[in-house]
Design an enzyme around this catalytic site. Structure first.
Site: not given
Length: 761
Positions: A74, A125, A128, A148
């Protein structure tokens, strides 16, 4: 093959979607951060490919050529911490901008097989999204992870639910709770993250196309079995119950109240992957935990503050010199000179050797010291190779790059020289005067590792033309281990020189912070009131078993309570108590041991000779002498474990006997206030004077140079967010009234201004 976003006519049945194509024209996005424009591009591309009947499968790749990174995750800048922004992870945004969760669900539920082609960094992300794909292949550049937890969050786009279902709880705990970022392709293949790796004859794109073509030939029912949302978490391969593995992992986590909030949330979310009846319920748990940390965790804010502060301190807006020798230094090329084969010089040489610079020439006028320094450097590098930190081939390449000499003239061809001689201004100026003549390259960087001395006074020994290429490069001990470097800006130091030093510092894998020139710069200037008040507390409140002791102060400041890596007295013993003694002597503060006269610069300051006596009369200089504030036994804790000293207790009893408050204990919070509030106050004065350009620079210095707990965000963040500036100001005013001779208690003007107008730092 098809560019799905632009509806390019199909020439084959596989659509290739490159994440890098989603960045706006002209925008720099080298790590393929998944910001809003990239997410919109991916959503449009995926939807186009899924609707196009000529396309039978999709490849998701980092760049069209299959080089570089897949995605580092992200766009962290989108995490504002407000109640309306989840960084595009969990909460839908205005204008139809998809979240990472939206993309993951779109990929996972796709009616056509999607193959993620993984290269380089596949983190957060990015990983993911890869987990949501039906198939994953990679080449040997892959480094995967879900880090994270290190910014005070948990994976929020299904990572805590999909990874356990794919690879099992054991690997999920290792990757998510530890925040690892170094998972390899071979490891991914072993644990089932990857379906395949590239062969020697193909590229990662060719491998992904091969898998995509094969997957499109399988019956549609196959897709259902590839969707992780349809799977349950498998049992552990070694027969341990998943809940028992989580219980075992819990034992190694830091307490929630001491930086462990995000780690505990990671564990709780992983438990939901097998403890709740459905995938959707697990996802809801993950979302709630993620949002709670983002919006309500002060620890999380501190971790993210540090994340951004480190990147800010390492960045530079200065233009670089064109085709200057210093530019090559920033790329790891150049001849390095290190003056002084003592503790600092050895560590500095190791840092440059590890980074591939060479030759690295170590110079010391003392032949025995030089020989010992070379032996230490070689043995340290050899030990690192034995432990697997260096490959054998790299070690064999490094060792021949180390050269040594007792003659400064050996440094004539250097591109950079770091002086790490004895901390004495006269000595350093003499060395720089000689270097002015010896070093042949007029734009060579000539730097001092001084920790307290005036960089401009040192630079004055150089000719005016050389001074723009002179600065302080203050490493922290041990220099080959500690990450921090204070880059000290002299009055003549050019912006280009500072830019090059920053680049060099990052090249040797350290964190640079540019600071101004003053006594002690930032770190050591702020440490002065910290260590001084710690000692004076013993005089004010010590004495006998009932009084405040050395270990009480260390317990309050160290890991037991506040969370610093070590307390002030252990720190002093590690660094060497003679260093502080010599600085006080240079400043004309101590009592002359020969004449008994008090130093001319002591004046009316609040002072105790306790620390002077322990060095001058008792030889208690620290761990290197096996005695300092504590005793050290080589048979106990490898000689590093602090042990109580009856001799030091007697000395404290002597100095505290006339105190009206002697024999009284302070609680831990009172000790923290007395010791750390003046440190913060000095930080405000440093900002006032422009010695530090930003409060976050001070925070980085204390995180990496002095062991400040990351979950408290650094001294300035802590003061503003954990304590509150009005309370800091009130307590300082009270302490200054009690002890007018301690100037470090006098509140900073900037602190008063901030409190007066209700602003933080």
């Amino acid at each position: 093959m098809v560019d799905a976003a632009n509806n390019t006519p199909a020439t084959a049945a596989v659509a290739i979607i490159a994440i890098s194509n989603g960045s706006p024209p002209g925008a720099s996005n080298p790590v393929n951060a998944l910001g809003a424009p990239v997410r919109q591009y991916l959503q449009k591309s995926l939807q186009n490919a899924l609707q196009d009947q000529s396309i039978t499968s999709i490849v998701l790749i980092g760049r069209p050529d299959g080089k570089g990174v897949f995605s580092a995750g992200a766009d962290i800048k989108e995490f504002s911490g407000s109640n309306s922004d989840s960084g595009g992870v969990t909460t839908s945004e205005p204008g139809g901008i998809p979240t990472l969760n939206d993309l993951a669900h779109l990929i996972e539920g796709a009616s056509k097989p999607i193959v993620a082609a993984l290269t380089g960094a596949c983190l957060g992300g990015g990983m993911e999204l890869a987990l949501a794909a039906q198939y994953r292949v990679a080449n040997d550049t892959l480094k995967y992870g879900l880090p994270e937890v290190k910014i005070g969050l948990i994976p929020g786009a299904g990572g805590t639910q999909r990874l356990p279902r794919l690879c099992g709880v054991r690997h999920a705990l290792d990757v998510i709770v530890r925040g690892r970022i170094n998972g390899t392709a071979q490891e991914g293949l072993k644990f089932g993250l990857l379906d395949g790796v590239v062969s020697k004859e193909e590229t990662v794109l060719e491998c992904a196309l091969r898998w995509a073509t094969w997957a499109s030939s399988l019956p549609p029912i196959t897709l259902e079995s590839r969707r992780l949302c349809c799977r349950t978490v498998p049992p552990d391969g070694e027969g341990i119950e998943n809940k028992d593995m989580c219980a075992f992992a819990l034992q190694s986590l830091p307490p929630k109240e001491k930086g462990g909030e995000s780690a505990h949330a990671c564990l709780e979310s992983i438990q939901a992957s097998f403890g709740l009846p459905s995938f959707d319920e697990g996802m809801e748990t993950e979302k709630n935990l993620f949002n709670d940390l983002l919006y309500h965790s002060l620890q999380g804010r501190a971790y993210r503050h540090i994340f951004f502060a480190e990147r800010s301190s390492s960045s530079s807006s200065s233009s670089r010199r064109k085709q200057a020798p210093g530019d090559q230094l920033g790329k790891g090329k150049g001849v390095i000179g290190v003056i002084g084969a003592g503790t600092m010089g050895r560590g500095i040489a190791i840092a440059f050797l590890r980074a591939g610079f060479g030759p690295v020439i170590l110079v010391d006028v003392n032949p025995k010291g030089l020989k010992a320094g070379v032996q230490y450097i070689e043995s340290t590098l050899q030990n690192e190779a034995k432990k697997g930190r260096l490959t054998k081939s790299k070690l064999n390449g490094i060792l021949p790059l180390l050269e040594s000499s007792t003659n400064l003239s050996k440094l004539a061809g250097c591109d950079l020289v770091v002086e790490a001689a004895f901390e004495n201004l006269k000595v350093k100026r003499e060395i720089f005067s000689k270097l002015n003549t010896i070093v042949q390259k007029r734009e060579a960087l000539i730097l001092s590792n001084t920790s307290t001395l005036d960089v401009d006074a040192i630079a004055s020994s150089l000719s005016p033309g050389r001074r723009p290429f002179c600065a302080g490069m203050h490493f922290f001990s041990p220099a080959h281990i500690m990450k921090l470097v204070e880059v000290v800006r002299g009055v003549d130091t050019s912006p280009e020189t500072l830019s090059v030093i920053r680049a060099i510092t990052k090249r040797i894998k350290k964190v640079p912070v540019v600071v101004g020139n003053c006594d002690g710069f930032v770190g050591n200037r702020m440490i002065h009131p910290y260590t001084t008040e710690s000692t004076l507390l013993l005089v004010d409140y010590g004495g006998g078993k009932a009084g405040l002791g050395i270990s009480d102060v260390d317990a309050a400041i160290g890991p037991k309570f506040f969370g610093m890596a070590v307390g002030p007295f252990v720190m002093s013993d590690i660094a060497g108590n003679d260093i502080g003694y010599n600085i006080r002597r240079e400043k004309g503060i101590i009592r002359d041991p020969k004449t008994g006269e008090v130093g001319p610069n002591r004046k009316e300051i609040r002072y105790t000779e306790l620390a002077d006596d322990m060095v001058e009369k008792m030889g208690r200089v620290g761990q290197k002498a096996r005695k300092g504030w504590y005793n050290y036994d080589p048979k106990v804790g490898k000689g590093r474990k602090p042990l109580p000293s009856s001799e030091m207790q007697s000395l404290i009893d002597k100095y505290s006997m006339n105190s009206s408050q002697g024999g009284k204990k302070l609680n831990y919070e009172e000790i923290v206030h007395r010791v750390l509030f003046p440190l913060v106050n000095e930080g405000f004065k440093i900002l006032e004077e422009g010695i530090a350009s930003d409060p976050s620079d001070i925070d980085i210095i204390y995180l990496y140079g002095y062991g400040w707990p990351a979950w408290r965000g650094g001294p300035m963040f802590w003061a503003d967010n954990y304590v509150g500036l009005p309370k800091i100001l009130g307590e300082l005013e009270k302490f200054h009234h009690m002890h007018p001779g301690s100037e470090y208690f006098r509140p900073s003007k900037l602190l008063r201004e901030c409190v007066g107008i209700g602003l933080g730092v």
